[in-house]
Every structure is written in structure tokens, then in C-alpha cells.
Write an enzyme that holds these catalytic residues in place. Structure first.
Site, PDB file in Angstrom:
ATOM      1  N   SER A 694     -19.681  22.600   2.836  1.00 54.93           N
ATOM      2  CA  SER A 694     -20.723  23.352   3.545  1.00 54.93           C
ATOM      3  C   SER A 694     -21.186  22.652   4.811  1.00 54.93           C
ATOM      4  O   SER A 694     -22.224  23.011   5.357  1.00 54.93           O
ATOM      5  CB  SER A 694     -21.917  23.571   2.621  1.00 54.93           C
ATOM      6  OG  SER A 694     -22.490  22.345   2.218  1.00 54.93           O
ATOM      7  N   LYS A 737     -31.297  24.530  -0.870  1.00 50.37           N
ATOM      8  CA  LYS A 737     -31.193  24.136   0.536  1.00 50.37           C
ATOM      9  C   LYS A 737     -32.337  24.719   1.355  1.00 50.37           C
ATOM     10  O   LYS A 737     -32.930  24.035   2.202  1.00 50.37           O
ATOM     11  CB  LYS A 737     -29.846  24.586   1.097  1.00 50.37           C
ATOM     12  CG  LYS A 737     -28.653  23.841   0.513  1.00 50.37           C
ATOM     13  CD  LYS A 737     -27.340  24.362   1.080  1.00 50.37           C
ATOM     14  CE  LYS A 737     -26.148  23.589   0.505  1.00 50.37           C
ATOM     15  NZ  LYS A 737     -24.863  24.091   1.021  1.00 50.37           N
TER      16      LYS A 737
END
Length: 868
Positions: A694, A737
Site C-alpha cells: 500500500s 489508517k
């Protein structure tokens, strides 16, 4: 101990009682009958008895010795004493320090109580000395000889009688004295002794003694046969075997074998009452039949008996009634755990289906998550909500297949596996069975226990589970198995395929704070003896503990820190006493009580920097901000990646670099810039390993910023993987996140467009505090992340051929016009010819303007081809 005078001593005329009536003190005796010619020591402790002795010693030293009917009676009355006793003489009297009296008495003759004339301070009675006729006859002579011979046999069998007693008895020829002497050596009850004392006819008394002695000899012969029969087996068995055989032989001789139920009979009764499948019943009956034919102490009998016990103890058809009240089940689950919506929803669905169908196969759930998030305790809550029994076994470190399937019955120490053991412990065939730490099983030469679990956890096969010890099929389909694991990838794939995986990602900050407020604070306050009037926690203090003193997915460390604060407050309370004032725990108090914060969390940069981009990472303990730094220096096209990055992140760095090269024209870079610039990509905290798919767009943005000199907005964070074509791929851990971004002061987050479906799981307060932008291409990322004058130049520029990508103005052309036309992305640069330093609004993270060589010479990567 008793003594008898022999005939050699002669008859004493002094002290011999005179026939007829006379008065004498009475000494009641416990558990003993004194016969004439017997010398016996007595210990006297009762007050009345001591008074009787004193009265006798002051007179002619004679007293009546009579036995009590009940030996336990401490204060006997006239009716509690036998009417026939022995008139005796006190030979010696000794007073002991504890107040008791030791007296040596000799029996003289039988006497009958005619009347009690005194009861205090001691018994005194009028007695009549009983005369005995001692006529000699042929019958008495034969009886005396028979008694002599029989007594000799008796002494040989009875080791308790000294051998020299035989000669003493052989010297006695009178029937009366012989009977009184022999009876003292026989093992008789008090009632039998008293009956012999009351017989005045010597021949009849001697005949009675002869019969009792014969009976005693028969008993001793039986005992000798028993000892002989079991002696051979004592050499190869234990002491208990001798006792069992002796008891069995006694029962056989007495004919009392049917009075008590034997062991095999009890097993047969248990089997008759037990509900079990026909195959299991047949096998158990067969094993009970084998047990009947075996010696109880043989090794094989022990194995068979253990097997029968297991068969009778297992819950073959015993089931508990499950709870069908969905509302009550939901209340229990919410009461025990905050959050964890997916597991709760799955349990309620299971209860709903169970209430609609008569029989259903138990589901196989696997709760996967980091330590401390409540996986094991959730299993207990499931049992409480469903109303079933609960059993738990830990599989951590299990490496023997027999731990699951059981040991084969080929040796004495064999036993079933943990599955069967757990069902016996639960006591029902439909419990909640928790298999803890299923990802921590090992494999060695003894087998693979995870492979043995394939049959246990397969709903299509576990109704015929075969344990090696039982060697029978056992139905596990009614059991609801719940497995727990920390890492899903450590569970073998075939085993995963049989389980329904439920991810428990851990608690977010708001959930931890809620758990602390509703549960942990009250629990630790009570555990440390405090009350709400003595200590309270503010919400900001709890948040300070969570952020500065814990780094975990669960709440165990949080509970420990709260407990530490409570202990310190308890110490102050005890020290100060009545002067103690209520403690209100605030963030300042947390710093004072727990010290400096041990952990820090990522925060956004204060200003926009060149080559520094904020990424979003997912860890076991939640989300985190991860700064990515890129430095461009003169070189030969070397790409260096540091920060302990894994293979996936290194590949992302290479892909990001390839994307930047493919967008050289749009970024205003020279055609061959990559051959004259070294790129160094670094992710700080180099001691911490990092990996994951990511960070692609973050690295690409940092590289673009370092090469173009354009700063990255400090209020922007991003997450997503990049392809060579610039597409942004979806990622995981979006919830954690975004929470980390909000905590770190970020207000804009770039998220892959394919993750739009995950936004429904994001808390409302997080979505309200962030500007979440969905991006599909890397060009969109650069537009929103870099500080551009004209963002439209980079958005969706499309694909280009190799020749078009690397178009650069030819040498000698007007630099100001060419630069404005070919490189529109730069922010306000002065119109200077090639080789003249450029002016930018931002400086690099190293404190230098972009392109400044460490040696002091300015290097501009955009016009590197002009400087060659």
C-alpha cells in the site's frame, strides 16, 4: 495382660472367700471379664471406682469385679452391671501422676450380687459366693484330656499365645480351673465370657470352652488356607491384592458373596442405565465380559477397566437445551463485549436458524486477531448466550497427532485425545468447544496434529469422528467449534477451508476509551480497594494513557496502566488517611503517575516539504502515519531503498520509479534524467521492518516531488498500490489508517477508488473529520498532493508513446518560452537561461534548495542535459 497361678504354688488359705453372704465394694469393668485364679492389672480412673479401691484396701482388700453391659457407659447404674462377677483380692495398688490408679487384682471365686446396699461414693453390694462342685468322673477325665490336646493345637495355630503356656495348662487337672484358665486365651466376645463365668457346673463349663476352642481352631485353619492361597500371588502383586483376595476368600467361606454388589455388577447396572449407540453398547458389553474372566490386578484388566470407564462416562446422547431467546442472547453478548459486531451477528444468526430447524450441524468459527482483543472470552460469552456447556483446550505447542486422535490401546498409559477428553469434561454432546491458539501447533516425527483436525473441523465428516482409543465412531456434528488464532497465514490452507473465518482487527481508540470507561476503570478500582468517591478518570486522561503508554490492538496493557494508577492512588490514600482528598486523574496526573510517555504516534509535518510524503500504514496495533523521504543527488541512475523494507515495498519503489520515468514529459524532466541522478528512498525508523502493498503511490509522490522540487502538501496523507501504468489498486486496513490520519492532524486523505465500498464501515466521526478523496490514477494523486500552479496539466494526461514522453526543447531555443510551454507544472520560476539557478518557493527536507550538490555546486535535474 492376665496371669494364672500354677498348681505348684499351692492353694492359699489366707484371703479365701467363705461361702455364704457378705458385703463387698463393687468395681465395674469395661471390656474385660475376670475369672477365678486370674491375676490381671487394671487401670482405674473413675471416681467411684477409685473410692471402691480405697474402701477395699482399708478392709480385707476384697472387692467384687463385675463387667458392664455397655463399655461406653461412663457412669453405670445398678442395672448396667452384670449380676455375676468374680470376688477378687487386691495384690498391689499404685497411684499414677495423672490421677489414675494402677491395681493388680487376683480373682478368687465366683459371686452373685444379691442386693445393692450403697451407690455413693462407691457401689457396695451384698454378695453370695457361688460354690462349685468338682467331682471326678470318667467323662470329666476324658474332657480334660481332650482340652489339653486341643489347646496344644490351638497354640500352634495362634502365634499370639506363648508356647510355654502349653505346659502350664497341661499341669491343671481339675475341670473348673482348667476351663477358667483356657478361656482367658480364647478370642471371645464379652457376652460369651460372661456366659462362661455364670456357669457353675465345671464339666459343663469345660465342655463349652472345648466347643468354643474347636470353633476358633476352624477359623484359624481357614485363615491359614487363605494365607496359603494368596501367598503365591503376593510375590507378583501388591499388598492390596492380598487384601482383596483375603476378603473374597472370607466371603466365599461365609457364603456372603451376594450381600454386597461386586464391581462388575455395578458396571453392568451403569451400562443398563446409559443411553448410547448400539455399536458402543455392544463393545462395552464385550469388554465387561472380558473383565469378568481376568484377574483384577492384572495389567490387561487395568486397561479394560479404564476403557469401560471412558465408555460409560462419555455423553453419547446427553444434550443441553439451547437458548432460543435472541433478545437475551444479544443482551448477553453486548454486556460481555463492546464492539465485535460481526462475531455477535454470526452467533445470533446461528441461534435463529437453530430455532427454525430440529437438527443442524454446528458451525466451525475461527476468530482471527491480535492478542488481547477478546477472542477467548468471546467463546465463553457464546456459551453463556447459547445456554450450552463450555470447554476449552489450548493447542499451543501441540505436536503429537495422538493429542487429537487419542492413543491406541496397546499399553497401560493410553488415553483418548483432547477432543474426547473435552466432551467428557463438558458432560454434554453439544457444548461450545473452544480450540485456542490453533495457529501455534507444531509438526515433528510424531505426526501433524493440524491434519488430524481436518476430520474434527469438517462439518461433512465429523459426525463419524474416530478416536484411536475408543476405536468407535463418535458424533461431533452437534458440537459448535470455535477456534482462535493470531495469524491467519500460519493456519494450513486445508484447515482454513473448513472454517468460517471472522477477522477481529482490534479495537480503535474510541472503542478502547469506551471499554475503559464502562468496564476497566470500575474493575481495577474495585480490585485495588478504591471507590468512585476516591478516584475518577477523565476521558482525556484515558486517551492520554491509550496514546502515550500503550501500543496494542487489545486492552490488556491499558488495563495494566489503569491498575498502576489505582495502586499509586491507594498508596497515597493509606499514607494520608483522613487528610486524603479525592483524586481526579487528568492528562497531567497521568504524566505524573506514569512518567514520560513511552510511545508516540505519527503526526503531520508542520510545513510542506520537498521529497517528503505522508503515507498510511497498518500494523497489528492499529493504523500509523509513515513518512516517506526521497533524496535526488547527482549520480548514474542508482536507485537505493533503505529503512528495512520488505520485498513487496521494494517492488513498489521500482514500480513507482518506472511510473515517474514514464511521466517525465508531464513532470518537466529531461529525457535522460534517470541516468544522471541517484534516487535514495528512505522510510524512517529503520530498525522496524516494514512491508506491504500500500505504499506505491506514496513513494511515487515522494520521487516526483524530489525530482521536480515541488513540495508535498503537509495536510495530505495517502495509501494505495501503484501499477506501471499508474493505476491505483485497493488496499486493506482502511478503517485503522483513516483513524490514524485523523489522530495525526491530517485533514485530506487519498484513498483508492476501489475501496469506496469499505467506507460504510468507517465511524461517522472519522468521516466527518476527514476529506476523503477517491483516486483511480496516479496523475490524480499528484494533482492533489503536490503544490501546483495549474493542476489540470497533470490530471488524466493519458498514455504516450516513448518518443512523445521524452520530448525536450532542442538546444539554442528560447528558454523562457520553451520552459513555459514544456514545463507548466513548476511554480513561478524566473526566466533564466540554462545553467542559471532556479528559484522555488519550497526547500528540501535537508534544508537546501532542490538540486544543490553537497559540495556547493548547484545541480538542476530538469536541465541536466544542458550541463553535460
Amino acid at each position: 495382660m492376665s496371669f494364672f497361678k500354677s498348681d505348684d504354688e499351692g492353694e492359699e488359705t489366707e484371703g479365701t472367700p467363705t461361702p455364704g453372704r457378705q458385703t463387698a465394694p463393687l468395681l465395674p469393668l469395661r471390656d474385660i471379664v475376670v475369672f477365678p485364679h486370674m491375676v490381671v492389672p487394671l487401670f482405674v480412673g473413675r471416681a467411684k471406682s477409685i473410692h471402691a479401691l480405697e474402701e477395699a484396701t482399708q478392709g480385707d482388700r476384697q472387692l467384687l469385679l463385675a463387667a458392664q453391659r455397655e463399655a461406653t457407659e461412663d457412669e453405670p447404674g445398678a442395672e448396667d452391671v452384670y449380676r455375676v462377677g468374680t470376688l477378687g483380692t487386691i495384690i498391689q495398688l499404685l497411684r499414677l501422676p495423672d490421677g489414675t490408679v494402677k491395681v493388680l487384682v487376683e480373682g478368687k471365686s465366683r459371686a452373685r450380687i444379691k442386693e445393692f446396699i450403697q451407690s455413693e461414693p462407691h457401689f457396695a453390694c451384698e454378695i453370695e459366693v457361688m460354690e462349685e462342685s468338682d467331682e471326678a468322673s470318667v467323662e470329666s477325665e476324658a474332657l480334660v484330656r481332650s482340652v489339653h490336646a486341643t489347646f496344644e493345637t490351638y497354640v500352634k495355630l495362634n502365634k499370639k499365645v506363648p508356647p510355654e503356656t502349653v505346659s502350664t495348662i497341661a499341669a491343671i487337672q481339675t475341670p473348673a480351673r482348667l476351663a477358667d484358665t483356657v478361656v482367658a486365651h480364647l478370642n471371645l466376645r464379652i457376652e460369651d465370657r460372661q456366659r462362661l463365668l455364670e456357669l457353675t457346673a465345671p464339666v459343663k463349663r469345660l465342655e463349652e470352652v472345648y466347643g468354643l476352642m474347636q470353633a476358633e481352631i476352624e477359623v484359624m485353619e481357614v485363615e491359614r488356607k487363605i494365607r496359603g492361597r494368596v501367598k503365591k500371588q503376593m510375590e507378583r502383586s501388591q499388598k492390596e491384592y492380598y487384601l482383596n483376595e483375603q476378603m473374597r476368600a472370607i466371603q466365599k467361606e461365609l457364603g456372603d458373596r451376594d450381600e454386597a454388589k461386586n464391581e462388575v455388577g455395578e458396571l453392568e447396572e451403569q451400562l443398563a442405565k446409559k443411553s448410547m449407540p448400539e455399536e458402543a453398547r455392544t463393545r462395552t458389553e464385550k469388554e465387561i465380559g472380558k473383565l469378568k474372566m481376568m484377574s483384577p490386578m492384572s495389567a490387561e484388566a487395568t486397561v479394560v477397566r479404564n476403557y469401560i470407564d471412558w465408555m460409560l462416562a462419555l455423553p453419547w446422547d446427553e444434550c443441553t437445551d439451547a437458548n432460543e431467546d435472541l433478545g437475551e442472547a444479544e443482551r448477553i453478548l453486548d454486556e460481555d463485549h463492546f464492539g465485535l459486531e460481526k462475531p455477535k451477528e454470526r452467533i445470533v444468526e446461528f441461534l435463529a436458524v437453530q430455532s427454525l430447524v430440529e437438527t443442524m450441524k454446528g458451525p466451525i468459527l475461527c476468530l482471527v486477531g491480535p492478542p488481547g482483543v477478546g477472542k477467548t472470552s468471546l467463546g465463553k460469552s457464546i456459551a453463556r448466550a447459547t445456554g450450552r456447556d463450555f470447554v476449552r483446550i489450548s493447542l499451543g505447542g501441540v505436536r503429537d497427532e495422538a493429542e487429537i486422535r487419542g492413543h491406541r490401546r496397546t499399553y497401560i498409559g493410553a488415553f483418548p485425545g483432547k477432543i474426547i477428553q473435552g466432551l467428557k469434561k463438558a458432560g454434554s454432546s453439544n457444548p461450545i468447544f473452544l480450540l485456542d491458539e490453533v495457529d501455534k501447533m507444531s509438526v515433528d516425527f510424531r505426526g501433524d496434529p493440524s491434519s488430524a483436525l481436518l476430520e474434527v473441523l469438517d462439518p461433512e465428516q465429523n459426525d463419524t469422528f474416530n478416536d484411536h482409543y475408543l476405536d468407535l465412531e463418535y458424533n461431533l456434528s452437534k458440537v459448535m467449534f470455535v477456534c482462535t488464532a493470531n495469524n491467519l497465514h500460519e493456519i494450513p490452507r486445508p484447515l482454513q477451508d473448513r472454517m468460517e473465518i471472522i477477522q477481529l482487527p482490534g479495537y480503535i481508540e474510541s472503542e478502547k476509551a469506551q471499554i475503559a470507561r464502562d468496564y476497566l476503570v470500575a474493575k481495577e478500582r474495585e480490585a485495588n480497594g478504591l471507590t468512585e468517591e476516591q478516584i475518577t478518570f477523565t476521558d482525556s486522561a484515558i486517551l492520554e494513557i491509550i496514546r502515550g503508554h500503550t501500543r496494542e490492538a487489545g486492552v490488556r496493557s491499558l488495563q495494566r496502566e489503569i491498575a498502576s494508577i489505582c495502586r499509586k492512588v491507594a498508596r497515597n490514600l493509606v499514607k494520608q488517611g483522613d487528610a486524603y482528598e479525592k483524586t481526579k486523574v487528568t492528562p497531567a496526573a497521568v504524566k505524573k503517575l506514569l512518567g514520560v510517555a513511552r510511545h508516540r504516534y505519527g503526526k503531520k509535518e508542520e510545513e510542506s516539504l520537498v521529497g517528503v510524503c505522508t503515507g498510511l500504514a497498518f500494523t497489528e496495533v492499529g493504523g500509523e502515519l509513515l513518512q516517506t523521504e526521497v533524496s535526488a543527488t547527482p549520480g548514474r541512475g542508482k536507485l537505493q531503498v533503505t529503512g528495512r523494507l520488505g520485498e513487496v515495498m521494494q517492488e513498489s519503489a521500482n514500480a513507482a520509479m518506472s511510473y515517474v520515468r514514464s511521466r517525465a514529459k508531464q513532470l518537466g524532466l529531461a529525457r535522460d534524467f534517470y541516468s544522471k541522478v541517484d534516487i535514495h528512498i528512505h522510510v524512517p525508523e529503520g530498525a522496524t521492518p516494514k512491508d506491504g502493498p500500500s505504499a506505491g503511490i506514496t513513494i511515487a509522490t515522494s520521487i516526483s516531488s524530489a525530482l521536480t522540487g515541488l513540495p508535498v502538501r503537509s495536510n495530505v496523507a495517502m495509501t494505495g498500490e501503484i501499477t506501471l501504468r499508474g493505476r491505483v489498486l485497493p488496499i486493506g486496513g482502511l478503517k485503522e489508517k483513516l483513524i490514524a490520519a485523523l489522530r495525526g492532524g491530517i485533514d485530506t486523505v487519498l484513498v483508492p477508488k476501489d475501496n469506496e465500498k469499505d467506507l460504510k464501515d468507517i465511524p461517522t466521526n472519522v468521516k466527518r473529520g476527514l476529506d476523503i478523496i477517491l483516486v483511480d490514477h496516479m496523475d490524480e494523486v499528484l494533482v492533489r498532493a503536490l503544490e501546483l500552479r495549474d493542476p489540470g496539466q497533470l490530471e488524466h494526461v493519458g498514455d504516450h508513446s516513448i518518443d512523445e514522453i521524452f520530448e525536450v526543447p532542442p538546444p539554442g531555443t528560447d528558454w523562457q518560452g520553451a520552459q513555459a510551454k514544456a514545463y507548466p507544472v513548476y511554480v513561478e520560476r524566473s526566466a533564466t537561461p540554462p545553467g542559471v539557478p532556479l528559484r522555488t518557493r519550497a526547500r528540501s527536507s535537508a534544508g537546501r534548495a532542490p538540486g544543490l550538490h553537497p559540495g556547493g555546486r548547484r545541480f538542476d535535474p530538469v536541465r541536466a542535459h544542458h550541463m553535460s
